[in-house]
Design a protein around this motif. Structure first.
Motif, mmCIF file in Angstrom:
data_model
loop_
_atom_site.group_PDB
_atom_site.id
_atom_site.type_symbol
_atom_site.label_atom_id
_atom_site.label_comp_id
_atom_site.label_asym_id
_atom_site.label_seq_id
_atom_site.Cartn_x
_atom_site.Cartn_y
_atom_site.Cartn_z
ATOM 1 N N GLY A 168 -16.200 7.888 19.633
ATOM 2 C CA GLY A 168 -16.246 6.455 19.894
ATOM 3 C C GLY A 168 -16.887 5.643 18.788
ATOM 4 O O GLY A 168 -16.997 4.412 18.908
ATOM 5 N N PHE A 169 -17.304 6.296 17.701
ATOM 6 C CA PHE A 169 -18.009 5.598 16.618
ATOM 7 C C PHE A 169 -17.388 5.988 15.275
ATOM 8 O O PHE A 169 -18.081 6.441 14.361
ATOM 9 C CB PHE A 169 -19.504 5.928 16.645
ATOM 10 C CG PHE A 169 -20.166 5.594 17.948
ATOM 11 C CD1 PHE A 169 -20.660 4.312 18.176
ATOM 12 C CD2 PHE A 169 -20.283 6.545 18.945
ATOM 13 C CE1 PHE A 169 -21.266 4.000 19.383
ATOM 14 C CE2 PHE A 169 -20.889 6.233 20.152
ATOM 15 C CZ PHE A 169 -21.384 4.957 20.374
ATOM 16 N N ARG A 170 -16.074 5.777 15.178
ATOM 17 C CA ARG A 170 -15.348 6.181 13.974
ATOM 18 C C ARG A 170 -15.865 5.482 12.734
ATOM 19 O O ARG A 170 -15.894 6.067 11.638
ATOM 20 C CB ARG A 170 -13.867 5.887 14.169
ATOM 21 C CG ARG A 170 -12.984 6.357 13.026
ATOM 22 C CD ARG A 170 -11.529 6.067 13.304
ATOM 23 N NE ARG A 170 -10.664 6.595 12.265
ATOM 24 C CZ ARG A 170 -9.351 6.479 12.270
ATOM 25 N NH1 ARG A 170 -8.749 5.840 13.278
ATOM 26 N NH2 ARG A 170 -8.618 6.974 11.284
ATOM 27 N N TYR A 171 -16.278 4.227 12.855
ATOM 28 C CA TYR A 171 -16.761 3.454 11.710
ATOM 29 C C TYR A 171 -18.274 3.283 11.745
ATOM 30 O O TYR A 171 -18.803 2.304 11.203
ATOM 31 C CB TYR A 171 -16.068 2.094 11.672
ATOM 32 C CG TYR A 171 -14.567 2.201 11.561
ATOM 33 C CD1 TYR A 171 -13.964 2.606 10.375
ATOM 34 C CD2 TYR A 171 -13.750 1.929 12.657
ATOM 35 C CE1 TYR A 171 -12.588 2.721 10.275
ATOM 36 C CE2 TYR A 171 -12.368 2.036 12.566
ATOM 37 C CZ TYR A 171 -11.794 2.446 11.374
ATOM 38 O OH TYR A 171 -10.423 2.562 11.279
ATOM 39 N N GLY A 172 -18.953 4.196 12.377
ATOM 40 C CA GLY A 172 -20.403 4.138 12.437
ATOM 41 C C GLY A 172 -20.894 2.990 13.308
ATOM 42 O O GLY A 172 -20.339 2.712 14.379
ATOM 43 N N ALA A 173 -21.918 2.289 12.829
ATOM 44 C CA ALA A 173 -22.525 1.207 13.612
ATOM 45 C C ALA A 173 -21.817 -0.125 13.429
ATOM 46 O O ALA A 173 -22.182 -1.105 14.089
ATOM 47 C CB ALA A 173 -23.994 1.064 13.231
ATOM 48 N N VAL A 174 -20.797 -0.190 12.566
ATOM 49 C CA VAL A 174 -20.145 -1.465 12.277
ATOM 50 C C VAL A 174 -19.469 -2.026 13.519
ATOM 51 O O VAL A 174 -19.681 -3.191 13.902
ATOM 52 C CB VAL A 174 -19.128 -1.303 11.130
ATOM 53 C CG1 VAL A 174 -18.351 -2.606 10.925
ATOM 54 C CG2 VAL A 174 -19.842 -0.897 9.845
ATOM 55 N N ALA A 175 -18.623 -1.220 14.165
ATOM 56 C CA ALA A 175 -17.896 -1.701 15.344
ATOM 57 C C ALA A 175 -18.834 -2.042 16.505
ATOM 58 O O ALA A 175 -18.689 -3.120 17.105
ATOM 59 C CB ALA A 175 -16.850 -0.678 15.777
#
Length: 284
Positions: A7-14
């Motif tokens: 659920g966190f493919r782009y780290g903390a960005v999304a």
């Protein structure tokens, strides 16, 4: 075959961008609802509708941005555009029901509970309807207890938000309430995502028909974001919201005290001294 869910493919960005959108929608919605209550002669239905649309767009935009970071390593994900748009409509309508209930009935126990339950269930329905729009070569299953917890969080968050909408008045307190709303709504979303289990079909690497997240991102997010910007402009340039209730009362009192008694519009309030009629006549 069990899929590997991330659920966190782009780290903390999304998650961070999603949280900020939820806060923005909540802040605008709260200020619009406050505006409808500050002046009984204002167009209350319009302000309540604008507040409901702002909160609903903020919640839905938060959900969609967070879903951009959702990934199944063994399969490509696509979305059904019709169900995705329907989830936006559900978010706005159910938030509107709750907002109008407390906007006209107040924050009494019965009205607040009813509005909070309806709005919370609607927010949960929006989330899981958005999840139903996913298309991949497999099937999605949910952990029942975690889903139940996400629904409870949605109801509690909705009730707290509606209570704040009709109770909080100051700008800074509204801002603080919107930050709390963002935490609650994001917490509901990621609790619901923790319940997801993906069982893939035999053909690895294929995908069901639908639009990719990248192709949907711009057109789907553009409308709600533009609406939130326009709602922000309306709120920023409304003098009653800029001055606040206390300044409105003081300025209104000052204007009334400066009007002469012969003015047919003059209505002295309690404690306002009447001008001396003889001196007033001599002046003219």
């Amino acid at each position: 075959m069990q899929g590997t869910v991330d659920g966190f493919r782009y780290g903390a960005v999304a998650p961070l961008a999603a949280y900020l959108m939820a806060c923005l929608g909540g802040a605008l919605g709260l200020r619009c609802i406050v505006r409808s209550l500050l002046n009984g002669q204002s167009w209350r239905p319009g302000w309540l509708a604008l507040g409901a649309a702002s909160i609903g767009c903020g919640i839905w935009t938060m959900h969609f941005i967070a879903m951009i970071g959702f990934h199944v390593e063994e399969a490509r994900i696509r979305y059904d555009a019709g169900l995705t748009v329907l989830s936006l409509a559900v978010a706005i309508v159910v938030v509107g029901v709750g907002v109008f209930i407390v906007g006209y009935r107040g924050a009494g126990g019965g009205a607040l509970t009813c509005a909070g339950v309806i709005t919370g269930l609607g927010v949960a329905a929006m989330h899981y309807l958005g999840m139903a729009a996913l298309r991949l070569d497999g099937s999605i299953h949910y952990d029942v207890l975690t889903v139940g917890l996400s629904v409870v969080i949605a109801i509690v968050a909705a009730t707290a938000a509606l209570w704040a909408a009709v109770t909080v008045r100051g700008f800074l307190t509204s801002l603080g309430a919107s930050l709390v709303m963002g935490v609650a709504v994001s917490g509901m979303h990621y609790t619901g995502m923790a319940a997801v289990r993906v069982h893939l079909h035999g053909t690895t690497g294929s995908s069901w028909a639908g639009d990719s997240p990248s192709s949907l991102a711009l057109p789907m997010l553009l409308g709600p974001i533009v609406f939130l910007v326009l709602a922000g402009v309306v709120v920023m340039f409304d003098p009653l919201l800029v001055l606040g209730e206390g300044e409105r009362i003081r300025s209104g009192t000052a204007r009334r005290s400066q009007q002469p008694a012969s003015d047919p519009e003059f209505r002295p309030t309690a404690g306002t001294p009447r001008p001396n009629r003889e001196s007033y006549a001599r002046k003219w």
